[in-house]
Scaffold this motif. Structure first.
Motif, mmCIF file in Angstrom:
data_model
loop_
_atom_site.group_PDB
_atom_site.id
_atom_site.type_symbol
_atom_site.label_atom_id
_atom_site.label_comp_id
_atom_site.label_asym_id
_atom_site.label_seq_id
_atom_site.Cartn_x
_atom_site.Cartn_y
_atom_site.Cartn_z
ATOM 1 N N ILE A 155 -61.281 -9.766 -13.758
ATOM 2 C CA ILE A 155 -61.371 -9.703 -12.310
ATOM 3 C C ILE A 155 -60.354 -8.725 -11.750
ATOM 4 N N SER A 156 -59.123 -8.877 -12.150
ATOM 5 C CA SER A 156 -58.032 -8.020 -11.703
ATOM 6 C C SER A 156 -56.816 -8.365 -12.543
ATOM 7 N N GLN A 157 -55.661 -7.884 -12.131
ATOM 8 C CA GLN A 157 -54.446 -8.278 -12.849
ATOM 9 C C GLN A 157 -54.137 -9.743 -12.629
ATOM 10 N N ASP A 158 -54.518 -10.281 -11.483
ATOM 11 C CA ASP A 158 -54.251 -11.664 -11.144
ATOM 12 C C ASP A 158 -55.590 -12.358 -10.887
ATOM 13 N N HIS A 159 -55.718 -13.595 -11.293
ATOM 14 C CA HIS A 159 -56.953 -14.360 -11.110
ATOM 15 C C HIS A 159 -56.820 -15.215 -9.854
ATOM 16 N N ALA A 160 -57.839 -15.219 -9.025
ATOM 17 C CA ALA A 160 -57.794 -15.966 -7.765
ATOM 18 C C ALA A 160 -57.558 -17.459 -7.982
ATOM 19 N N LYS A 161 -58.028 -17.996 -9.086
ATOM 20 C CA LYS A 161 -57.878 -19.431 -9.336
ATOM 21 C C LYS A 161 -56.566 -19.767 -10.053
ATOM 22 N N LEU A 162 -55.800 -18.753 -10.404
ATOM 23 C CA LEU A 162 -54.490 -18.968 -11.038
ATOM 24 C C LEU A 162 -53.490 -19.232 -9.913
ATOM 25 N N ASP A 163 -53.553 -20.449 -9.381
ATOM 26 C CA ASP A 163 -52.749 -20.799 -8.213
ATOM 27 C C ASP A 163 -51.421 -21.438 -8.612
ATOM 28 N N LEU A 164 -50.644 -21.798 -7.615
ATOM 29 C CA LEU A 164 -49.309 -22.349 -7.855
ATOM 30 C C LEU A 164 -49.343 -23.627 -8.683
ATOM 31 N N ASP A 165 -50.340 -24.473 -8.470
ATOM 32 C CA ASP A 165 -50.423 -25.723 -9.232
ATOM 33 C C ASP A 165 -50.646 -25.462 -10.720
ATOM 34 N N ILE A 166 -51.541 -24.548 -11.040
ATOM 35 C CA ILE A 166 -51.823 -24.215 -12.441
ATOM 36 C C ILE A 166 -50.572 -23.606 -13.088
ATOM 37 N N ILE A 167 -49.930 -22.690 -12.371
ATOM 38 C CA ILE A 167 -48.724 -22.040 -12.908
ATOM 39 C C ILE A 167 -47.606 -23.063 -13.082
ATOM 40 N N ALA A 168 -47.409 -23.918 -12.066
ATOM 41 C CA ALA A 168 -46.353 -24.933 -12.147
ATOM 42 C C ALA A 168 -46.570 -25.863 -13.339
ATOM 43 N N VAL B 259 -37.388 -15.550 -12.961
ATOM 44 C CA VAL B 259 -38.780 -15.301 -12.582
ATOM 45 C C VAL B 259 -39.444 -14.392 -13.618
ATOM 46 N N LYS B 260 -38.671 -13.475 -14.165
ATOM 47 C CA LYS B 260 -39.188 -12.568 -15.201
ATOM 48 C C LYS B 260 -39.700 -13.375 -16.407
ATOM 49 N N SER B 261 -38.983 -14.443 -16.764
ATOM 50 C CA SER B 261 -39.402 -15.305 -17.880
ATOM 51 C C SER B 261 -40.674 -16.074 -17.536
ATOM 52 N N ILE B 262 -40.778 -16.484 -16.283
ATOM 53 C CA ILE B 262 -41.992 -17.177 -15.837
ATOM 54 C C ILE B 262 -43.179 -16.225 -15.911
ATOM 55 N N ASN B 263 -42.980 -14.992 -15.449
ATOM 56 C CA ASN B 263 -44.049 -13.983 -15.539
ATOM 57 C C ASN B 263 -44.478 -13.761 -16.982
ATOM 58 N N ALA B 264 -43.512 -13.706 -17.888
ATOM 59 C CA ALA B 264 -43.823 -13.502 -19.305
ATOM 60 C C ALA B 264 -44.619 -14.675 -19.866
ATOM 61 N N GLU B 265 -44.258 -15.892 -19.488
ATOM 62 C CA GLU B 265 -44.976 -17.080 -19.951
ATOM 63 C C GLU B 265 -46.413 -17.088 -19.435
ATOM 64 N N VAL B 266 -46.598 -16.771 -18.162
ATOM 65 C CA VAL B 266 -47.942 -16.725 -17.581
ATOM 66 C C VAL B 266 -48.763 -15.624 -18.251
ATOM 67 N N GLN B 267 -48.145 -14.487 -18.484
ATOM 68 C CA GLN B 267 -48.838 -13.375 -19.159
ATOM 69 C C GLN B 267 -49.292 -13.788 -20.551
ATOM 70 N N SER B 268 -48.425 -14.448 -21.300
ATOM 71 C CA SER B 268 -48.786 -14.826 -22.670
ATOM 72 C C SER B 268 -49.810 -15.959 -22.695
ATOM 73 N N ARG B 269 -49.722 -16.855 -21.749
ATOM 74 C CA ARG B 269 -50.612 -18.013 -21.742
ATOM 75 C C ARG B 269 -51.985 -17.723 -21.157
ATOM 76 N N PHE B 270 -52.030 -16.949 -20.058
ATOM 77 C CA PHE B 270 -53.283 -16.734 -19.343
ATOM 78 C C PHE B 270 -53.798 -15.294 -19.404
ATOM 79 N N ASN B 271 -52.973 -14.376 -19.887
ATOM 80 C CA ASN B 271 -53.332 -12.965 -19.956
ATOM 81 C C ASN B 271 -53.530 -12.347 -18.572
#
Length: 144
Positions: free
Chosen positions: A92-105, A120-132
């Motif tokens: 869809i894009s770099q970010d998914h519309a359904k990848l909201d705060l609840d899912i990330i949290a 925050v950089k570590s959180i970004n890395a975790e989201v990148q590795s987990r959800f691409n």
């Protein structure tokens, strides 16, 4: 009973599948579509019903899912489902519309509990590795 991501990641939703809450069924649907890099529109979202269809429904896909509260069982149940989401809409894009705060949290909860000063950089890395997906600094910070 389906527990959030357990049922969704491999696409094994089925009519009759039960969830403990409205939030858990919606979370499972979001996680499933995020992992498949597809998206959906919500067609009906009432206190007793959640109904969603692929964004390309009718043109490129026939995916839909409908869940309802079954009062006698005190659970949410998949009442209608058309099978795996096979739409080929691609990323869809770099970010998914359904990848909201609840899912990330939920995804970073253990990391943040173990290290409340996590960057925050570590959180970004975790989201990148987990959800691409790459999320914004603001979204990562708010999820933290």
């Amino acid at each position: 009973m389906g527990e959030g991501n357990v049922a969704a990641e491999d696409g094994k939703f089925s009519v009759g599948m039960e969830f403990g809450s409205r939030e858990s069924v919606i979370s499972a649907i979001k996680s499933y579509t995020i992992s498949r890099e597809v998206d959906y529109n919500v067609y009906e979202s009432e206190p007793l019903i959640f109904y969603a269809k692929c964004k390309g429904y009718g043109a490129v896909s026939n995916w839909l899912i409908r869940a309802s509260l079954i009062r006698k069982k005190c659970c949410w149940e998949i009442r209608r489902y058309n099978g795996k989401h096979t739409c080929t809409m691609g990323t869809i894009s770099q970010d998914h519309a359904k990848l909201d705060l609840d899912i990330i949290a939920d995804a970073i909860r253990l990391l943040a509990e173990a290290n409340p000063s996590i960057k925050v950089k570590s959180i970004n890395a975790e989201v990148q590795s987990r959800f691409n997906y790459t999320i914004s600094y603001r979204k990562a910070w708010l999820a933290k």
